[in-house]
Scaffold this motif. Sequence first.
Motif, PDB file in Angstrom:
ATOM      1  N   PHE A 107      29.300  44.955  57.169  1.00  0.00           N
ATOM      2  CA  PHE A 107      30.225  43.854  56.862  1.00  0.00           C
ATOM      3  C   PHE A 107      29.899  43.270  55.489  1.00  0.00           C
ATOM      4  N   CYS A 108      28.617  43.060  55.215  1.00  0.00           N
ATOM      5  CA  CYS A 108      28.201  42.521  53.913  1.00  0.00           C
ATOM      6  C   CYS A 108      28.550  43.489  52.780  1.00  0.00           C
ATOM      7  N   LEU A 109      28.324  44.794  53.009  1.00  0.00           N
ATOM      8  CA  LEU A 109      28.669  45.788  51.991  1.00  0.00           C
ATOM      9  C   LEU A 109      30.177  45.817  51.732  1.00  0.00           C
ATOM     10  N   SER A 110      30.961  45.776  52.793  1.00  0.00           N
ATOM     11  CA  SER A 110      32.417  45.826  52.660  1.00  0.00           C
ATOM     12  C   SER A 110      32.944  44.585  51.952  1.00  0.00           C
ATOM     13  N   LEU A 111      32.352  43.434  52.258  1.00  0.00           N
ATOM     14  CA  LEU A 111      32.748  42.200  51.585  1.00  0.00           C
ATOM     15  C   LEU A 111      32.412  42.263  50.097  1.00  0.00           C
ATOM     16  N   THR A 112      31.256  42.827  49.771  1.00  0.00           N
ATOM     17  CA  THR A 112      30.880  43.014  48.367  1.00  0.00           C
ATOM     18  C   THR A 112      31.879  43.918  47.655  1.00  0.00           C
ATOM     19  N   GLU A 113      32.260  44.999  48.319  1.00  0.00           N
ATOM     20  CA  GLU A 113      33.232  45.924  47.737  1.00  0.00           C
ATOM     21  C   GLU A 113      34.590  45.250  47.543  1.00  0.00           C
ATOM     22  N   ALA A 114      34.987  44.392  48.490  1.00  0.00           N
ATOM     23  CA  ALA A 114      36.265  43.684  48.365  1.00  0.00           C
ATOM     24  C   ALA A 114      36.258  42.769  47.140  1.00  0.00           C
ATOM     25  N   VAL A 115      35.106  42.162  46.848  1.00  0.00           N
ATOM     26  CA  VAL A 115      34.974  41.326  45.648  1.00  0.00           C
ATOM     27  C   VAL A 115      35.057  42.190  44.393  1.00  0.00           C
ATOM     28  N   LEU A 116      34.452  43.380  44.452  1.00  0.00           N
ATOM     29  CA  LEU A 116      34.425  44.264  43.291  1.00  0.00           C
ATOM     30  C   LEU A 116      35.762  44.958  43.040  1.00  0.00           C
ATOM     31  N   VAL A 117      36.684  44.853  43.992  1.00  0.00           N
ATOM     32  CA  VAL A 117      38.039  45.344  43.715  1.00  0.00           C
ATOM     33  C   VAL A 117      38.651  44.525  42.583  1.00  0.00           C
ATOM     34  N   GLY A 118      38.227  43.264  42.486  1.00  0.00           N
ATOM     35  CA  GLY A 118      38.726  42.390  41.419  1.00  0.00           C
ATOM     36  C   GLY A 118      39.108  41.037  41.967  1.00  0.00           C
ATOM     37  N   THR A 119      38.712  40.014  41.284  1.00  0.00           N
ATOM     38  CA  THR A 119      38.985  38.659  41.751  1.00  0.00           C
ATOM     39  C   THR A 119      40.163  38.023  41.028  1.00  0.00           C
ATOM     40  N   ASP A 120      40.801  38.745  40.135  1.00  0.00           N
ATOM     41  CA  ASP A 120      41.953  38.221  39.384  1.00  0.00           C
ATOM     42  C   ASP A 120      43.220  38.974  39.778  1.00  0.00           C
ATOM     43  N   ASN A 121      44.343  38.390  39.438  1.00  0.00           N
ATOM     44  CA  ASN A 121      45.659  39.049  39.569  1.00  0.00           C
ATOM     45  C   ASN A 121      45.983  39.462  40.999  1.00  0.00           C
ATOM     46  N   TYR A 122      45.577  38.648  41.988  1.00  0.00           N
ATOM     47  CA  TYR A 122      45.845  38.993  43.375  1.00  0.00           C
ATOM     48  C   TYR A 122      47.345  39.076  43.682  1.00  0.00           C
ATOM     49  N   GLN A 123      48.149  38.379  42.920  1.00  0.00           N
ATOM     50  CA  GLN A 123      49.580  38.344  43.213  1.00  0.00           C
ATOM     51  C   GLN A 123      50.327  39.526  42.615  1.00  0.00           C
ATOM     52  N   LEU A 124      49.704  40.263  41.704  1.00  0.00           N
ATOM     53  CA  LEU A 124      50.378  41.387  41.063  1.00  0.00           C
ATOM     54  C   LEU A 124      50.497  42.572  42.006  1.00  0.00           C
ATOM     55  N   GLU A 125      51.575  43.323  41.880  1.00  0.00           N
ATOM     56  CA  GLU A 125      51.758  44.535  42.674  1.00  0.00           C
ATOM     57  C   GLU A 125      51.216  45.743  41.907  1.00  0.00           C
TER      58      GLU A 125
END
Length: 323
Positions: free
Chosen positions: A162-180
Amino acid sequence: MTSHNMTWISYPSKSQPFASPEEIEALIASQNIISRFMHCYIAFFVPTGLIAGICILIVFIKNYLQSKRESLDLLLLHFTISNMIMIFFSFTVIARPDYLTLTHLACSVLSFFFNFSYFSSQYVLILALLTLLLERFPPQTALCRAIQRPMFCVGLVLIFTFCLSLTEAVLVGTDNYQLEANCQLDPLFAWPEYEIVKFTFGFGIPSLLQILCFIVLWAKEAPAGAPTLWQHMRAYPAVYAISVMGFICCLFYNIMLLFRTTLKLQRSIGTTENELVMNIAEIVLFCESCASLVVIFCFHKPCKDEILKVIQRCRRGTSRVGE
């Protein structure tokens, strides 16, 4: 950790101006290959893997209710559930050679759950190998004895993954969440650190631990009265087979992830051939999940015994009808 602007990146098939006929023909050929791989996977591997997974669940749950609670069976039950979840997530390849169009946030959530099942299956397999290793070499320390408590170990694996997956979710990018964007389970627009962390904790460390288990198994002398190495491996062929098969398939997939990271660091989108190989590697990874479930169902002793019982019942029923 420095934030990266990844808005420049895109798939070669979606961004390059194909001026010459040769480039257009190469793109069409690449997309045809991806499409054929996808159809083959969906038509053959997915039904086989899901049927095998459902049968494994039935056998293990039935044995658990009958108080046949073997440590290895509980670990393989968790491994089966993780791989079945990965198979369900693999339905995202149905759109290939196109990609799902999702917001960055939705793609990040999808990636989180996929990585959770991916990491979980990798580390539960390590626990299964350690369980077999300790069965051949009886534990002598408190740590070794703790490994023989499968529920406790699975709980630790779930927290860690769970901790690893959460880290990976952060590394997907913390900006531009609304962009397609075009979305894969390992998003193209993720930061370069995403692939590095996934390679390290999703392949490097698990593979090193697997290799160490095999080295100890082959090099260490077994206690007096213990079965020979060949007898031991014949008793548990499923675990060793899926370990070797998983290593080979994950190696191909993770090499392509690192290659994609190299392109990102060079600020290059690569070629259509690079995109083709990455798509093939992703489908190969999903094929491995399906094949692993088939191997467990056909070669793990409780499942194999249940298959033989069903065959015997069918023969008895056929002989009674004949009489």
